[in-house]
Design an enzyme around this catalytic site. Structure first.
Site, mmCIF file in Angstrom:
data_model
loop_
_atom_site.group_PDB
_atom_site.id
_atom_site.type_symbol
_atom_site.label_atom_id
_atom_site.label_comp_id
_atom_site.label_asym_id
_atom_site.label_seq_id
_atom_site.Cartn_x
_atom_site.Cartn_y
_atom_site.Cartn_z
ATOM 1 N N ASP A 1 0.818 -1.217 0.000
ATOM 2 C CA ASP A 1 0.000 0.000 0.000
ATOM 3 C C ASP A 1 0.851 1.266 0.000
ATOM 4 O OD1 ASP A 1 1.069 -0.496 2.454
ATOM 5 O OD2 ASP A 1 -0.820 -0.470 3.561
ATOM 6 N N GLU A 2 1.883 1.299 -0.834
ATOM 7 C CA GLU A 2 2.728 2.491 -0.976
ATOM 8 C C GLU A 2 2.778 2.884 -2.443
ATOM 9 O OE1 GLU A 2 6.065 3.495 1.235
ATOM 10 O OE2 GLU A 2 5.972 1.794 2.588
ATOM 11 N N TRP B 1 16.863 12.010 0.126
ATOM 12 C CA TRP B 1 15.746 11.802 -0.791
ATOM 13 C C TRP B 1 15.598 13.049 -1.694
ATOM 14 C CZ3 TRP B 1 16.848 8.182 2.335
ATOM 15 C CH2 TRP B 1 16.200 6.969 2.346
ATOM 16 N N GLU C 1 13.690 -5.309 -0.678
ATOM 17 C CA GLU C 1 13.840 -4.048 0.053
ATOM 18 C C GLU C 1 14.907 -4.174 1.135
ATOM 19 O OE1 GLU C 1 10.279 -3.157 2.243
ATOM 20 O OE2 GLU C 1 10.809 -1.048 2.432
ATOM 21 N N HIS D 1 11.752 -4.199 -4.523
ATOM 22 C CA HIS D 1 12.216 -2.819 -4.368
ATOM 23 C C HIS D 1 13.432 -2.662 -5.288
ATOM 24 C CE1 HIS D 1 9.847 -1.060 -1.218
ATOM 25 N NE2 HIS D 1 10.742 -0.130 -0.929
HETATM 26 C C1 BGC Z 1 9.613 2.895 1.186
HETATM 27 C C2 BGC Z 1 11.046 3.145 0.847
HETATM 28 C C3 BGC Z 1 11.258 4.592 1.134
HETATM 29 C C4 BGC Z 1 11.208 4.667 2.621
HETATM 30 C C5 BGC Z 1 11.577 5.975 3.203
HETATM 31 C C6 BGC Z 1 9.525 3.011 2.659
HETATM 32 O O1 BGC Z 1 8.294 2.716 3.162
HETATM 33 O O2 BGC Z 1 9.150 1.684 0.713
HETATM 34 O O3 BGC Z 1 11.522 2.600 -0.235
HETATM 35 O O4 BGC Z 1 12.344 5.194 0.568
HETATM 36 O O5 BGC Z 1 9.957 4.251 3.088
HETATM 37 O O6 BGC Z 1 11.588 5.871 4.517
#
Ligand code: BGC
Length: 937
Positions: free
Chosen positions: A482-483, A542, A784, A799
């Site tokens: 859910d992202e 980021w 991930e 990921h």
């Molecule tokens: C995402 C990451 C992201 C990170 C940042 C995660 O929930 O899936 O890839 O960069 O949060 O904290």
């Protein structure tokens, strides 16, 4: 009249691969001064362009007669063959232009004209849109559970239709359309084009993308109908948008030069869609019983449909998707296996984690409900493990109409999965009952890599699958849970890898607009873009995406306009960081070196070190960009600032032999307390220093970052490097111990400091943590986390953020590199490393100037290196000496290097020199076969 000299120029061929704004023959261009690129062909080596001429006309006939009535550039003395800016008369909405180009080579020989290419403008101003945004009144609120915002009222997908007649012969027809969140456009019973999940995601209050379709072939004389299915996509209440709406304009030009437009207005009809629920995360429910047969044809009675109503405008500017690769079904894959772990439960295994959905083929009784659930993993008992999906239900359902063979695939959702569970299937499903539809932004594959190490080839393959899975009109973090957000850190860390593998210019140009839209007044940008989750300010690691992506577009595609366009945004970002910094150290950090082994958050790489490093990194790049754009004051100002940050960085983080976030003063106090008072002061100082050095908490990432940007003072370089190498070799037995940030740079750093052998060990490590470990555990994409996790939490199995390794394969193993002296591969550095157990490596990339390739093959006492360089590219080609002592190098059989001297006379090669490890040739365009032999020839 063609002169004698020009006539003889038969070895310079017509330019090919004409692009306008990165696309071949684009429709819907809305850049007022579009740019042209072409690829040169020449039978001679060492060729470059010395001049070009571009003609742009409003008709093919004019162009054939060599009349550049819109633009005749004349003969322009220039080396530029990419992104040459149109300088002709104003371009009008919807109008097609025809263009061609010829060039002169370095000897003044003229090429023939290229074939004719076209570009067609989109609707350039809002006034050109005669249609209005329309929607269905009250259609139809249903309770809907959104994984992010909880339960909300969501509209169904609904249908819109319009009938019209065509009385005359059609010359040309174009549709301009945007339907939010998603639309499917249909004309006379057919889906228009191959695009799915359109338009691309944006902040719809700032920018709404529209697509342009050539629809002549779908229309006919007589009665016609256009139909639109609407879905929610991201245009939902949870993000401050909705309900779904559409704007469309169909422009038809007839052969008698008259024209007509069909546009969205109140005369359209609205009906209920068979898609009764749709959500990106949760899936789609399709009730085939609700299908109105022929609703998208002119043979349908819509008398019980409602009239559409004029909708509120979404607010964003309508912008064309002309250069932006749309999402498509790129591949169809068949399941490998079907199991039946429980009665009535069938599990399909595709053998590959990917993004998209399945197409279902079945027949059965009307009203039968078949459910499809998607997941990356299975439980031990063979049942679906949906835990990594977190709040995303990832479930599609199809309700049969009961009319023989039925085929269904969802339209307005997508899933990240390897396994699909089918329940409720009428009868027994077979391997043929479903097929996998691989879906992502249709970026063009431009890279190729293969080598003699199968593990590396598998890592490369996993990176490709992972990268494509995470290009969904924005660069996403993951496709299953859910992202699926445009996390900037993930994207910037792998941008170089993406650019080596795919044509990313159009994709990133659009995402940069999203980033621009999201930048706040104070210069900050959010962690995710578009900012559907409003997380400001971004962690500097980021946020740096707003610097890195334009920089790469300049370096890899020679796109200077991007630097001009985003210069002020980049500056605002750096100034924002300055406003947060204290004594040139940037302490705020949220994620830093995210996901190191066994952790989510960094443990031994302090956030302020990572943030301060990116502050330095961004300031340095800004000063370089200012220099390129001739903003000398800024160039100086930010170069000076970067020097200050570097100093502060060393002062704060450089300890005896490593970089560490621990406060020296605190450590000193702690250590001092351990020494008895009897130890004499001067001795004590010395001992404490040594003692601190021995228990200082540093990390691979801390040292890697400092080394990568040459922050380490020269007299400390050896010590810091040793600390890093000891940590890798001794403390971690040849394993990396880095999160996503350190991982991005560690291999490059080891190569830069002469330890490619160790980088290779890390790259091919098969035990935890490493890419090889993932593969050993059955990964078909990248995870991930370095760990194999199957429970809830942060454990996506798709990921892309560790995918940066793939760029190293191209840059170091194959040796294909940009040269800052010639952005956009005007110059390139070819420098392969013969390392580890590798016997051969072969790679190529399709640049804006054409193909660059580098392939080498080693035998006991020799090495063959084949290079291809496009016309208008110059290279430094480094041939490895492989520690063979005296060497001879031949090119296509002729000696070009012997007795440590360059031997002149080979076409395309203009000089050579050597260092300890390489003989470096200055090479022009063409194909070369170098052969390195031990001894003298
Ligand atoms: C995402 C990451 C992201 C990170 C940042 C995660 O929930 O899936 O890839 O960069 O949060 O904290």
């Amino acid at each position: 009249m063609v002169s004698q000299k020009e006539k003889k120029g038969n070895s310079v061929k017509a330019p090919t691969s004409l692009l306008c704004e990165y696309v071949s023959n684009p429709l819907g261009v809305d850049v007022s001064l579009p740019r042209f690129s072409w690829v040169l062909k020449h039978s001679e080596r060492g060729q470059v362009q010395s001049a070009y001429q571009v003609l742009v006309s409003n008709s093919q006939a004019n162009l054939d007669a060599e009349r550049g009535d819109q633009w005749n550039s004349g003969k322009v003395a220039s080396k530029e063959s990419t992104n040459v800016i149109y300088k002709g008369s104003d371009l009008q909405s919807g109008k097609t232009s025809y263009w061609k180009v010829r060039i002169w080579d370095k000897d003044g020989k003229m090429s023939p004209w290229s074939k004719v290419a076209t570009f067609e403008m989109g609707l350039l101003s809002r006034d050109d849109w005669r249609g209005k945004w329309i929607e269905g009144k009250g259609y139809g609120e249903s309770t809907f559970s959104d994984p992010v915002q909880g339960t909300t009222k969501m509209p169904y997908g609904y249908l819109l239709r319009k009938e019209f007649s065509i009385e005359k012969d059609i010359a040309q027809a174009r549709v301009y359309v945007s339907g939010l969140g998603y639309y499917e456009l249909r004309i006379n019973g057919d889906k228009v084009g191959e695009v799915v999940l359109d338009p691309g995601w944006t902040d719809y209050k700032k920018r709404v993308l529209y697509s342009t379709y050539d629809v002549g072939k779908y229309l006919r004389k007589g009665k016609n109908a256009v139909g639109i299915m609407l879905g929610n996509g991201r245009y939902i209440k949870a993000y401050g948008y909705g309900p779904p709406k559409v704007i469309l304009q169909l422009n038809i030009e007839f052969t008698d030069d008259s024209s007509e437009s069909i546009v969205t207005d109140e005369s359209w009809k609205v009906g209920q869609s068979p898609i009764t629920e749709n959500s990106i995360y949760n899936g789609e429910v399709y009730d085939a019983r609700l299908e109105g047969l022929g609703w998208d044809t002119p043979f349908y009675d819509d008398s019980d449909w409602d009239a559409a109503r004029i909708a509120d405008e979404p607010g964003g500017k309508l912008v064309s998707q002309a250069s932006f690769p749309p999402i498509k079904v790129s591949k169809i894959i068949q399941p490998m296996k079907i199991t039946n772990p429980e009665s009535e439960v069938y599990i399909y295994d595709f053998g590959q984690n990917f993004t998209g959905w399945v197409r279902l083929c079945l027949s059965g009784a009307r009203g039968t409900r078949v459910k499809l659930r998607y997941a990356e993993l299975l439980h031990e008992d063979g049942m679906l493990n949906v835990v990594p999906n977190r709040g995303a239900k990832a479930t599609d359902a199809y309700i049969l109409k009961g009319e023989g063979q039925e085929v269904y695939e969802p339209r307005f959702t997508y899933h990240g999965f390897r396994y699909v569970e089918v329940t409720g299937f009428p009868g027994t499903p077979t391997l043929e009952s479903i097929e996998g539809r691989v879906v992502h932004s249709a970026v063009e594959p431009t890279g190729g890599f293969i080598c003699s190490n199968s593990l590396i080839n598998s890592i490369h393959k996993n990176v490709l699958w992972g990268q494509l899975s995470n290009l969904m009109s924005i660069p996403t973090d993951c496709p299953q849970r859910d992202e699926r957000m445009g996390w900037m850190g993930d994207a910037q860390l792998v941008a170089e890898e993406a650019i080596y593998n795919f044509g990313m210019a159009g994709f990133y140009i659009k995402w940069l607009e999203d980033i621009g839209d999201s930048q706040a007044q104070d210069g900050s940008v959010p962690d995710v873009v578009p900012a559907y989750w409003s997380i400001y300010p971004a962690d500097p690691t980021w946020g740096t995406a707003c610097v890195v992506i334009p920089w790469y577009l300049y370096q890899y595609y020679g796109d200077r306009r991007i630097l001009e366009k985003y210069y002020s945004g980049i500056k605002k970002w750096v100034d924002f960081l300055t406003s947060k910094a204290k004594d040139d150290i940037l302490s705020y950090s949220k994620y830093g070196d995210w996901c190191p082994p066994a952790h989510i958050k960094p443990v031994d790489t302090p956030g302020e070190l990572t943030s301060s490093w990116y502050y330095y990194h961004d300031t340095l790049i800004l000063s370089k960009i200012a220099h390129i754009l001739d903003k000398s004051e800024d160039a100086k100002k930010y170069a000076e600032l970067s020097e200050k940050i570097k100093k502060a960085f060393n002062k704060e983080f450089l300890k005896e032999n490593c970089y560490s976030g621990e406060k020296y003063s605190d450590l000193y106090k702690k250590a001092e307390a351990l020494f008895p008072a009897t130890v004499p002061e001067d001795k004590k100082k010395e001992m404490i220093k040594k003692f601190i050095a021995s228990f200082l908490i540093s990390s691979q990432t801390c040292n890697v970052l400092a080394l990568f940007l040459d922050i380490v003072p020269e007299d400390k370089q050896k010590a810091v490097l040793k600390n890093l190498i000891d940590d890798i070799v001794v403390t971690h037995s040849n394993h990396l111990n880095t999160g996503i940030v350190g991982t991005r740079y560690i291999l490059d750093v080891l190569t830069k400091y002469g330890r490619t052998d160790l980088a290779y060990k890390l790259a091919t490590q098969t035990t935890y943590p490493g890419w090889g470990y993932m593969l050993r555990e059955g990964a078909t994409t990248l995870w991930e986390r370095w760990e194999y996790l199957v429970d809830s939490g942060m454990n996506s199995h798709n990921h892309i953020m560790f995918g940066s390794i793939d760029a190293w394969f191209y840059k170091v193993l194959a040796g294909i590199n940009i040269d800052p002296a010639g952005p956009g591969f005007g110059r390139t550095i070819i420098k392969p490393y013969v390392v580890g157990d590798l016997n051969y490596v072969s790679a190529s990339i399709r640049t804006m100037r054409g193909m660059i390739s580098s392939s080498w093959k080693k035998s006991d006492h020799s090495l063959a290196l084949n290079i291809i360089l496009p016309v208008n590219t110059q290279a430094k080609v480094s041939v490895p000496k492989m520690n063979l002592g005296d060497v001879t190098i031949k090119e296509s059989g002729k000696t070009v290097w012997e007795n440590s001297s360059y031997i002149e006379g080979i076409a395309g090669i203009t000089g050579a020199s050597e260092d300890d490890e390489y003989v470096i040739f200055n090479v022009g365009s063409g194909s070369y076969s170098f052969e390195l032999l031990k001894g003298k020839s």
